[in-house]
Every structure is written in C-alpha cells, then in structure tokens.
Design a protein around this motif. Structure first.
Motif, short mmCIF file in Angstrom:
data_model
loop_
_atom_site.label_atom_id
_atom_site.label_comp_id
_atom_site.label_asym_id
_atom_site.label_seq_id
_atom_site.Cartn_x
_atom_site.Cartn_y
_atom_site.Cartn_z
N MET A 26 0.82 -1.21 0.00
CA MET A 26 0.00 0.00 0.00
C MET A 26 0.85 1.26 0.00
O MET A 26 0.43 2.30 -0.48
N ILE A 27 2.08 1.17 0.52
CA ILE A 27 2.93 2.35 0.68
C ILE A 27 3.88 2.53 -0.50
O ILE A 27 4.04 3.63 -1.02
N LEU A 28 4.53 1.44 -0.93
CA LEU A 28 5.59 1.54 -1.94
C LEU A 28 5.03 1.53 -3.36
O LEU A 28 3.98 0.94 -3.61
N PRO A 29 5.73 2.16 -4.30
CA PRO A 29 5.25 2.20 -5.69
C PRO A 29 5.40 0.84 -6.38
O PRO A 29 6.13 -0.04 -5.93
N VAL A 30 4.69 0.69 -7.49
CA VAL A 30 4.67 -0.57 -8.23
C VAL A 30 6.06 -0.93 -8.77
O VAL A 30 6.44 -2.09 -8.78
N GLY A 31 6.82 0.06 -9.21
CA GLY A 31 8.15 -0.19 -9.74
C GLY A 31 9.07 -0.89 -8.75
O GLY A 31 9.91 -1.70 -9.14
N PHE A 32 8.90 -0.61 -7.48
CA PHE A 32 9.71 -1.25 -6.46
C PHE A 32 9.48 -2.76 -6.44
O PHE A 32 10.41 -3.54 -6.29
N TRP A 33 8.23 -3.18 -6.62
CA TRP A 33 7.91 -4.60 -6.55
C TRP A 33 8.49 -5.34 -7.75
O TRP A 33 8.93 -6.48 -7.63
N TRP A 34 8.49 -4.70 -8.94
CA TRP A 34 9.13 -5.33 -10.10
C TRP A 34 10.62 -5.46 -9.89
O TRP A 34 11.23 -6.46 -10.25
N LEU A 36 12.14 -5.70 -6.95
CA LEU A 36 12.32 -6.75 -5.96
C LEU A 36 12.16 -8.13 -6.57
O LEU A 36 12.94 -9.05 -6.28
N LEU A 37 11.17 -8.30 -7.45
CA LEU A 37 10.98 -9.58 -8.12
C LEU A 37 12.18 -9.94 -8.98
O LEU A 37 12.64 -11.09 -8.97
N ALA A 38 12.72 -8.97 -9.70
CA ALA A 38 13.90 -9.22 -10.53
C ALA A 38 15.09 -9.62 -9.68
O ALA A 38 15.81 -10.57 -10.01
N VAL A 39 15.32 -8.94 -8.58
CA VAL A 39 16.44 -9.26 -7.70
C VAL A 39 16.27 -10.67 -7.12
O VAL A 39 17.23 -11.45 -7.06
N LEU A 40 15.05 -11.01 -6.70
CA LEU A 40 14.81 -12.34 -6.15
C LEU A 40 15.04 -13.43 -7.20
O LEU A 40 15.62 -14.48 -6.89
N LEU A 41 14.59 -13.20 -8.42
CA LEU A 41 14.79 -14.19 -9.48
C LEU A 41 16.27 -14.39 -9.79
O LEU A 41 16.73 -15.52 -9.98
#
Length: 52
Positions: A26-34, A36-41
């Motif tokens: 709810m707080i962080l922007p959508v770009g952050f989640w992409w 984070l997903l890239a770093v995790l992958l």
C-alpha cells in the motif's frame, strides 16, 4: 528445556510476513515490486546454479 520450533510458530511467522508485505504494497510504488521480483529471481538463479 525448549525442544526446537513448533509448527504454530511457522504459521504465525507466515502471517506476520504476509501482513508486512500487504502494508508495504500500500505504501511503496509498483516499480519497487518489479525491482524486488527481478532481484529475487536473479538471486534464486545464482543459488540454484551454485547448488547444482
């Protein structure tokens, strides 16, 4: 004496982590989640290649 972890502790930990992720979503922007997903992958890919 303590005998290791209980399964109930694992469920509680998952519930806490899920709550933190929902609050951060709810707080962080959508770009952050992409990002984070890239770093995790990338991290999972490196870990998988090292374990093989």
């Amino acid at each position: 004496m303590r005998r290791g972890r209980n399964r109930k502790n694992g469920v509680g930990l998952i519930a806490i982590l899920a709550g933190v992720v929902i609050l951060m979503a709810m707080i962080l922007p959508v770009g952050f989640w992409w990002f984070l997903l890239a770093v995790l992958l990338i991290a999972v890919g490196i870990w998988y290649n090292r374990c093989r």
